[in-house]
Design a protein around this motif. Structure first.
Motif, PDB file in Angstrom:
ATOM      1  N   GLU A 460       0.833  -1.207   0.000  1.00 54.38           N
ATOM      2  CA  GLU A 460       0.000   0.000   0.000  1.00 54.38           C
ATOM      3  C   GLU A 460       0.867   1.255   0.000  1.00 54.38           C
ATOM      4  OE1 GLU A 460      -2.377  -0.753   3.436  1.00 54.38           O
ATOM      5  OE2 GLU A 460      -3.997  -1.717   2.284  1.00 54.38           O
ATOM      6  N   ARG A 461       1.954   1.189   0.748  1.00 57.32           N
ATOM      7  CA  ARG A 461       2.874   2.333   0.752  1.00 57.32           C
ATOM      8  C   ARG A 461       3.492   2.532  -0.627  1.00 57.32           C
ATOM      9  NH1 ARG A 461       7.979   3.284   4.855  1.00 57.32           N
ATOM     10  NH2 ARG A 461       8.844   5.070   3.752  1.00 57.32           N
ATOM     11  N   ALA A 462       3.880   1.430  -1.276  1.00 54.80           N
ATOM     12  CA  ALA A 462       4.488   1.529  -2.604  1.00 54.80           C
ATOM     13  C   ALA A 462       3.542   2.163  -3.611  1.00 54.80           C
ATOM     14  CB  ALA A 462       4.925   0.148  -3.079  1.00 54.80           C
ATOM     15  N   VAL A 463       2.259   1.765  -3.604  1.00 55.70           N
ATOM     16  CA  VAL A 463       1.330   2.321  -4.599  1.00 55.70           C
ATOM     17  C   VAL A 463       0.923   3.746  -4.245  1.00 55.70           C
ATOM     18  CG1 VAL A 463       0.514   0.059  -5.320  1.00 55.70           C
ATOM     19  CG2 VAL A 463      -0.723   1.282  -3.521  1.00 55.70           C
ATOM     20  N   ARG A 464       1.009   4.114  -2.958  1.00 55.38           N
ATOM     21  CA  ARG A 464       0.777   5.528  -2.614  1.00 55.38           C
ATOM     22  C   ARG A 464       1.902   6.389  -3.165  1.00 55.38           C
ATOM     23  NH1 ARG A 464      -0.730   3.629   2.526  1.00 55.38           N
ATOM     24  NH2 ARG A 464       1.326   4.204   3.365  1.00 55.38           N
ATOM     25  N   MET A 465       3.122   5.897  -3.063  1.00 55.88           N
ATOM     26  CA  MET A 465       4.274   6.654  -3.542  1.00 55.88           C
ATOM     27  C   MET A 465       4.329   6.668  -5.066  1.00 55.88           C
ATOM     28  SD  MET A 465       7.095   5.250  -0.806  1.00 55.88           S
ATOM     29  CE  MET A 465       8.407   6.371  -1.246  1.00 55.88           C
ATOM     30  N   ASP A 466       3.895   5.582  -5.696  1.00 54.51           N
ATOM     31  CA  ASP A 466       3.909   5.500  -7.158  1.00 54.51           C
ATOM     32  C   ASP A 466       2.681   4.726  -7.623  1.00 54.51           C
ATOM     33  OD1 ASP A 466       4.379   5.311  -9.826  1.00 54.51           O
ATOM     34  OD2 ASP A 466       6.147   4.027  -9.677  1.00 54.51           O
ATOM     35  N   PRO A 467       1.577   5.404  -7.906  1.00 51.17           N
ATOM     36  CA  PRO A 467       0.341   4.721  -8.321  1.00 51.17           C
ATOM     37  C   PRO A 467       0.475   3.975  -9.649  1.00 51.17           C
ATOM     38  CG  PRO A 467      -0.104   6.988  -7.639  1.00 51.17           C
ATOM     39  CD  PRO A 467       1.385   6.860  -7.772  1.00 51.17           C
ATOM     40  N   THR A 468       1.571   4.200 -10.406  1.00 49.43           N
ATOM     41  CA  THR A 468       1.760   3.515 -11.692  1.00 49.43           C
ATOM     42  C   THR A 468       2.602   2.249 -11.566  1.00 49.43           C
ATOM     43  OG1 THR A 468       3.789   4.708 -12.296  1.00 49.43           O
ATOM     44  CG2 THR A 468       1.681   5.778 -12.816  1.00 49.43           C
ATOM     45  N   PHE A 469       2.864   1.806 -10.354  1.00 50.57           N
ATOM     46  CA  PHE A 469       3.737   0.656 -10.106  1.00 50.57           C
ATOM     47  C   PHE A 469       2.873  -0.610 -10.130  1.00 50.57           C
ATOM     48  CE2 PHE A 469       7.470  -0.708  -7.126  1.00 50.57           C
ATOM     49  CZ  PHE A 469       7.807  -1.708  -8.024  1.00 50.57           C
ATOM     50  N   SER A 470       2.762  -1.240 -11.300  1.00 50.67           N
ATOM     51  CA  SER A 470       1.841  -2.368 -11.463  1.00 50.67           C
ATOM     52  C   SER A 470       2.234  -3.559 -10.600  1.00 50.67           C
ATOM     53  CB  SER A 470       1.766  -2.781 -12.936  1.00 50.67           C
ATOM     54  OG  SER A 470       3.020  -3.254 -13.391  1.00 50.67           O
ATOM     55  N   ARG A 471       3.521  -3.801 -10.422  1.00 52.51           N
ATOM     56  CA  ARG A 471       3.947  -4.952  -9.621  1.00 52.51           C
ATOM     57  C   ARG A 471       3.513  -4.813  -8.162  1.00 52.51           C
ATOM     58  NH1 ARG A 471       7.471  -9.438 -11.871  1.00 52.51           N
ATOM     59  NH2 ARG A 471       6.813  -9.131 -14.010  1.00 52.51           N
ATOM     60  N   ALA A 472       3.531  -3.601  -7.655  1.00 48.27           N
ATOM     61  CA  ALA A 472       3.087  -3.393  -6.277  1.00 48.27           C
ATOM     62  C   ALA A 472       1.585  -3.640  -6.155  1.00 48.27           C
ATOM     63  CB  ALA A 472       3.439  -1.987  -5.818  1.00 48.27           C
ATOM     64  N   TRP A 473       0.794  -3.210  -7.154  1.00 48.66           N
ATOM     65  CA  TRP A 473      -0.635  -3.513  -7.163  1.00 48.66           C
ATOM     66  C   TRP A 473      -0.852  -5.022  -7.210  1.00 48.66           C
ATOM     67  CZ3 TRP A 473      -4.139  -0.210  -5.718  1.00 48.66           C
ATOM     68  CH2 TRP A 473      -4.002   1.162  -5.975  1.00 48.66           C
ATOM     69  N   ALA A 474      -0.062  -5.733  -8.026  1.00 51.66           N
ATOM     70  CA  ALA A 474      -0.186  -7.189  -8.109  1.00 51.66           C
ATOM     71  C   ALA A 474       0.141  -7.841  -6.764  1.00 51.66           C
ATOM     72  CB  ALA A 474       0.730  -7.737  -9.200  1.00 51.66           C
ATOM     73  N   GLY A 475       1.180  -7.336  -6.081  1.00 56.96           N
ATOM     74  CA  GLY A 475       1.510  -7.854  -4.757  1.00 56.96           C
ATOM     75  C   GLY A 475       0.393  -7.612  -3.766  1.00 56.96           C
ATOM     76  N   LEU A 476      -0.205  -6.432  -3.834  1.00 54.85           N
ATOM     77  CA  LEU A 476      -1.326  -6.111  -2.950  1.00 54.85           C
ATOM     78  C   LEU A 476      -2.488  -7.068  -3.199  1.00 54.85           C
ATOM     79  CD1 LEU A 476      -2.354  -4.200  -0.787  1.00 54.85           C
ATOM     80  CD2 LEU A 476      -3.021  -2.594  -2.600  1.00 54.85           C
ATOM     81  N   SER A 477      -2.760  -7.369  -4.462  1.00 56.30           N
ATOM     82  CA  SER A 477      -3.808  -8.325  -4.802  1.00 56.30           C
ATOM     83  C   SER A 477      -3.502  -9.697  -4.200  1.00 56.30           C
ATOM     84  CB  SER A 477      -3.949  -8.435  -6.323  1.00 56.30           C
ATOM     85  OG  SER A 477      -4.888  -9.421  -6.688  1.00 56.30           O
ATOM     86  N   PHE A 478      -2.240 -10.093  -4.232  1.00 54.49           N
ATOM     87  CA  PHE A 478      -1.864 -11.401  -3.696  1.00 54.49           C
ATOM     88  C   PHE A 478      -2.139 -11.482  -2.197  1.00 54.49           C
ATOM     89  CE2 PHE A 478       0.998 -14.655  -2.083  1.00 54.49           C
ATOM     90  CZ  PHE A 478       0.837 -15.674  -3.002  1.00 54.49           C
ATOM     91  N   THR A 479      -1.909 -10.394  -1.456  1.00 49.70           N
ATOM     92  CA  THR A 479      -2.167 -10.448  -0.010  1.00 49.70           C
ATOM     93  C   THR A 479      -3.659 -10.640   0.262  1.00 49.70           C
ATOM     94  OG1 THR A 479      -2.389  -8.018   0.226  1.00 49.70           O
ATOM     95  CG2 THR A 479      -0.182  -8.963   0.479  1.00 49.70           C
ATOM     96  N   HIS A 480      -4.521 -10.023  -0.543  1.00 53.31           N
ATOM     97  CA  HIS A 480      -5.960 -10.245  -0.373  1.00 53.31           C
ATOM     98  C   HIS A 480      -6.322 -11.677  -0.764  1.00 53.31           C
ATOM     99  CE1 HIS A 480      -6.980  -6.169   0.726  1.00 53.31           C
ATOM    100  NE2 HIS A 480      -6.357  -5.689  -0.336  1.00 53.31           N
ATOM    101  N   PHE A 481      -5.704 -12.183  -1.814  1.00 49.72           N
ATOM    102  CA  PHE A 481      -5.923 -13.577  -2.201  1.00 49.72           C
ATOM    103  C   PHE A 481      -5.554 -14.504  -1.048  1.00 49.72           C
ATOM    104  CE2 PHE A 481      -4.248 -17.618  -3.562  1.00 49.72           C
ATOM    105  CZ  PHE A 481      -5.196 -18.096  -4.447  1.00 49.72           C
ATOM    106  N   GLN A 482      -4.397 -14.257  -0.421  1.00 45.03           N
ATOM    107  CA  GLN A 482      -3.953 -15.102   0.676  1.00 45.03           C
ATOM    108  C   GLN A 482      -4.941 -15.071   1.840  1.00 45.03           C
ATOM    109  OE1 GLN A 482      -1.751 -17.414  -0.329  1.00 45.03           O
ATOM    110  NE2 GLN A 482      -0.443 -16.998   1.427  1.00 45.03           N
ATOM    111  N   ASP A 483      -5.447 -13.891   2.188  1.00 43.68           N
ATOM    112  CA  ASP A 483      -6.416 -13.797   3.286  1.00 43.68           C
ATOM    113  C   ASP A 483      -7.654 -14.638   2.993  1.00 43.68           C
ATOM    114  OD1 ASP A 483      -5.068 -12.291   5.120  1.00 43.68           O
ATOM    115  OD2 ASP A 483      -5.981 -10.383   4.577  1.00 43.68           O
ATOM    116  N   ALA A 484      -8.097 -14.601   1.730  1.00 42.81           N
ATOM    117  CA  ALA A 484      -9.283 -15.378   1.354  1.00 42.81           C
ATOM    118  C   ALA A 484      -8.966 -16.879   1.322  1.00 42.81           C
ATOM    119  CB  ALA A 484      -9.795 -14.918  -0.007  1.00 42.81           C
ATOM    120  N   PHE A 485      -7.891 -17.248   0.683  1.00 43.95           N
ATOM    121  CA  PHE A 485      -7.549 -18.658   0.498  1.00 43.95           C
ATOM    122  C   PHE A 485      -7.222 -19.335   1.829  1.00 43.95           C
ATOM    123  CE2 PHE A 485      -4.236 -21.900  -0.479  1.00 43.95           C
ATOM    124  CZ  PHE A 485      -5.032 -22.770  -1.205  1.00 43.95           C
TER     125      PHE A 485
END
Length: 680
Positions: A460-485
């Motif tokens: 979340e900090r990475a995407v706040r600092m750089d909203p165009t950082f797609s890999r950080a968004w993908a990592g953030l998605s993975f943490t939500h996936f992990q919480d669900a799985f």
């Protein structure tokens, strides 16, 4: 020629001797050997001396055929020449203890308890220059003042000549790294002393010029600084390099930024000008940068630029690394232009201002192809990864593709690991977006609830600092996936968050394979199997070397898809990334696919391997428990069931089946395994 001088392995007078008599070897500068402080007479044969140096640096057994190819391709009896040269080396170092070790068809030089200057320097660099006291750094720099094997050139031995050139470049790069470290930690006139030596070795290193300009500005020597800037700018322009970073460094120095700030500002590759005039604009989001230098062709088959297997392999690696979108990759035209101008890999890395350099060689001998490759940190000269691939050329295109796959996956994995480790050592408040992302990856790959929450915070900090950082968004998605799985939070809301953040990754860069990987996972989590598979296929299409996309295809197909396809994808992901943090998932997916095929005993073998991997979580242990039960290994299965109950006492088949999405037949199979263990 001396016949019968080699002795087979076994008892030898002096084998049990103390330490072999205080031998000291100098390879940096003119070669010399001392025993108990007395300089020994070297063999008159230049090839015998070359063989000694090659064995000394190798430190592992080498085949006789390899040594013959290195030095004696033309004589009618190369093995006889090798035996004669080994006899001369034995006369030099085998008293009172045996040091030339011949075993089967290999030769090794045992230099235990000996002092070898080149090995001492190599170990120091590999261990990290930042850990070495200043006095020892100065001593190492003094050792490196001479060329490696100074004056020992050979005619008619092209392989040795290539090796010698590579070693001389490597040790020159080590000296440059030492001088940089000494200059950065010096003060007063010592700064100028070290920087002048640094620039003599690396005249196009922008960081060296920046430090010199900053120090001149600090001392108020403005005219000297401007004269140096003008001369350096002319030098850069004559080589087709952009002098703008030097002028930026001088402006910062005059504004009072100070030497450390100036150096930091100029060392990050904000935009690397192409030698061939292909200047790039600023890099909006900092990424690790890498130059893949053209591989040296040691086959003697070059028929013109771009005509060799070596050039084709380098081009392929450059293209594939660029497709990963996680690295800033220097364009082919730039690195090939540097090669054509005889610029070595280490010098090229400093000229281009990159973080990492890949270099290697290709040799074709009959029906075999040998590729040697290494990844080095450009500024420290530390070799981060090295490998030799030796393949039979049954199909040259397939062999090149396989080797290219391994190189790309290994390089990307090693860099990600080093960047993660570097980020974890920095204070959290000092992290930029790139570093915050890698700090997040470090926590994410620990696969527990607390670290997953920490990972989310860093992403979340990475995407706040750089909203165009797609890999950080993908990592953030993975943490939500992990919480669900993992069942750490309500599945449906977390599935929605995983989908939304994966969508953000795609919005900012729809050509990033990690963004499609994240979306594929999120769609699967929502029960949209076919759409998830399509997104994962797109990730593989964009980057055939993206191991985690292949793994996730295996994960999805192993439950409600084609189990044979799951096995193929799992095997390919492991081949691409043999030390992947998700290895337990790759193995577990293979086991689940085998269960669906009714191959329970085989499945159990793979499930046990999965459960033995670092960070294997409770669902992986459950795969092992249920699969072993299906295979009839109930005692072993109960041991895994006990391990699960200690971590999660209420865990049962309902938790397992809620996490996965098996087809009806798969559901019944795993329920049967759970029933056999009383875990319904």
């Amino acid at each position: 020629m001396v016949a019968g001088v080699e002795m087979p392995d076994g008892a030898h007078p002096g084998d049990a001797d103390r330490d072999g008599g205080a031998i000291r070897v100098r390879l940096l500068g003119p070669m010399a050997v001392w025993r108990d402080g007395v300089e020994q007479a070297l063999p008159a044969s230049r090839k015998a001396r070359a063989l000694f140096a090659y064995l000394a640096l190798a430190q592992f057994p080498l085949s006789r055929s390899r040594l013959c190819e290195l030095l004696w391709e033309t004589p009618s009896d190369p093995r006889g020449e090798l035996r004669w040269s080994l006899s001369k080396i034995r006369g030099l170092v085998d008293r009172p203890r045996r040091r030339v070790i011949a075993r089967d068809d290999t030769i090794r030089l045992d230099l235990a308890a000996c002092s070898v200057d080149a090995l001492a320097v190599s170990r120091a660099v590999e261990g990290g220059l930042e850990t070495i006291p200043r006095g020892e750094l100065q001593a190492l720099a003094t050792r490196l003042e001479g060329d490696f094997l100074e004056g020992l050139e050979l005619d008619g031995s092209p392989l040795f000549a290539s090796w010698l050139t590579a070693q001389r470049r490597r040790f020159a790069s080590c000296r440059t790294a030492l001088l940089e470290r000494l200059a950065a930690s010096a003060s007063g006139d010592q700064v100028f002393e070290w920087v002048e030596q640094w620039l003599a070795l690396a005249p196009f290193d922008r960081q060296a010029h920046a430090l010199l300009l900053a120090e001149l500005a600090r001392e108020g020597r403005i005219r000297e600084a401007e004269e140096h800037l003008a001369a350096a700018a002319r030098l850069f322009e004559a080589e087709g390099l952009d002098p703008a970073p030097l002028r930026d460094a001088w402006r910062a120095a005059r504004a009072g930024a100070g030497s450390s700030a100036t150096v930091a500002a100029t060392s990050a590759p904000r935009g690397v000008p192409g030698i061939d005039g292909d200047a790039r604009g600023p890099i909006e989001a900092r990424r690790a940068s890498i130059a893949v230098m053209p591989f040296a062709d040691e086959s003697g088959t070059r028929g013109g630029r771009g005509a060799t297997v070596a050039d084709a392999l380098a081009h392929d690696v450059i293209t594939r690394l660029a497709k990963l979108r996680s690295l800033f990759v220097i364009a082919q035209g730039t690195v090939f232009s540097l090669r054509d101008r005889m610029v070595g890999p280490d010098d090229a890395g400093r000229m281009l201002g990159v973080d990492y350099v890949v270099a290697g060689s290709v040799r074709r001998r009959g029906e075999r192809l040998s590729v040697s490759v290494e990844l080095a940190e450009a500024r420290s000269a530390r070799i981060a990864w090295a490998e030799i691939f030796d393949r039979r050329l049954d199909d040259s295109l397939l062999v090149l593709e396989e080797i290219g796959d391994r190189i790309v996956a290994s390089v990307a994995g090693e860099i990600e690991s080093m960047e993660r480790n570097r980020a974890i050592l920095k204070p959290p408040d000092s992290l930029d977006a790139w570093e915050a992302h890698h700090r997040g990856l470090w926590h994410m790959y620990r696969f527990n609830q607390a670290d997953n929450a920490s990972a989310r915070g860093f992403f979340e900090r990475a995407v706040r600092m750089d909203p165009t950082f797609s890999r950080a968004w993908a990592g953030l998605s993975f943490t939500h996936f992990q919480d669900a799985f993992q069942g750490w939070a309500s599945r449906l809301p977390e599935a929605d968050h995983a989908f939304e953040t994966a969508g953000q990754a795609l919005m900012v860069d729809d050509r990033d394979p990690a963004a499609h990987w994240a979306m594929g996972r999120a769609l699967w989590l929502r029960g949209r199997h076919d759409e998830g598979v399509a997104e994962l296929g797109r990730a593989v299409e964009l980057s055939p070397n993206f191991a985690q996309a292949h793994y996730t295809l295996a994960f999805v197909h192993s439950q409600d898809g084609d189990p044979q396809a799951a096995i193929a994808s799992a095997d390919h992901s492991r081949k691409l990334s043999p030390f992947d943090p998700l290895m337990f998932g790759m193995l577990g997916a293979r086991a689940m696919a085998l269960v669906r095929l009714g191959r329970f005993e085989e499945a159990a073998v793979w499930a046990v391997k999965a459960a033995g991997q670092p960070n294997a979580h409770r669902h992986i242990l459950a795969i092992a428990a249920f699969t072993l039960a299906l295979a009839g290994s109930l005692d072993e299965a109960r041991a895994y069931a006990t391990a699960i109950s200690k971590a999660a006492p209420a865990y049962g088949s309902a938790d397992f089946l809620a996490a996965f999405q098996f087809d009806p037949e798969g559901v019944e199979l795993f329920r049967t395994g759970a029933r056999l263990l009383g875990m319904e």
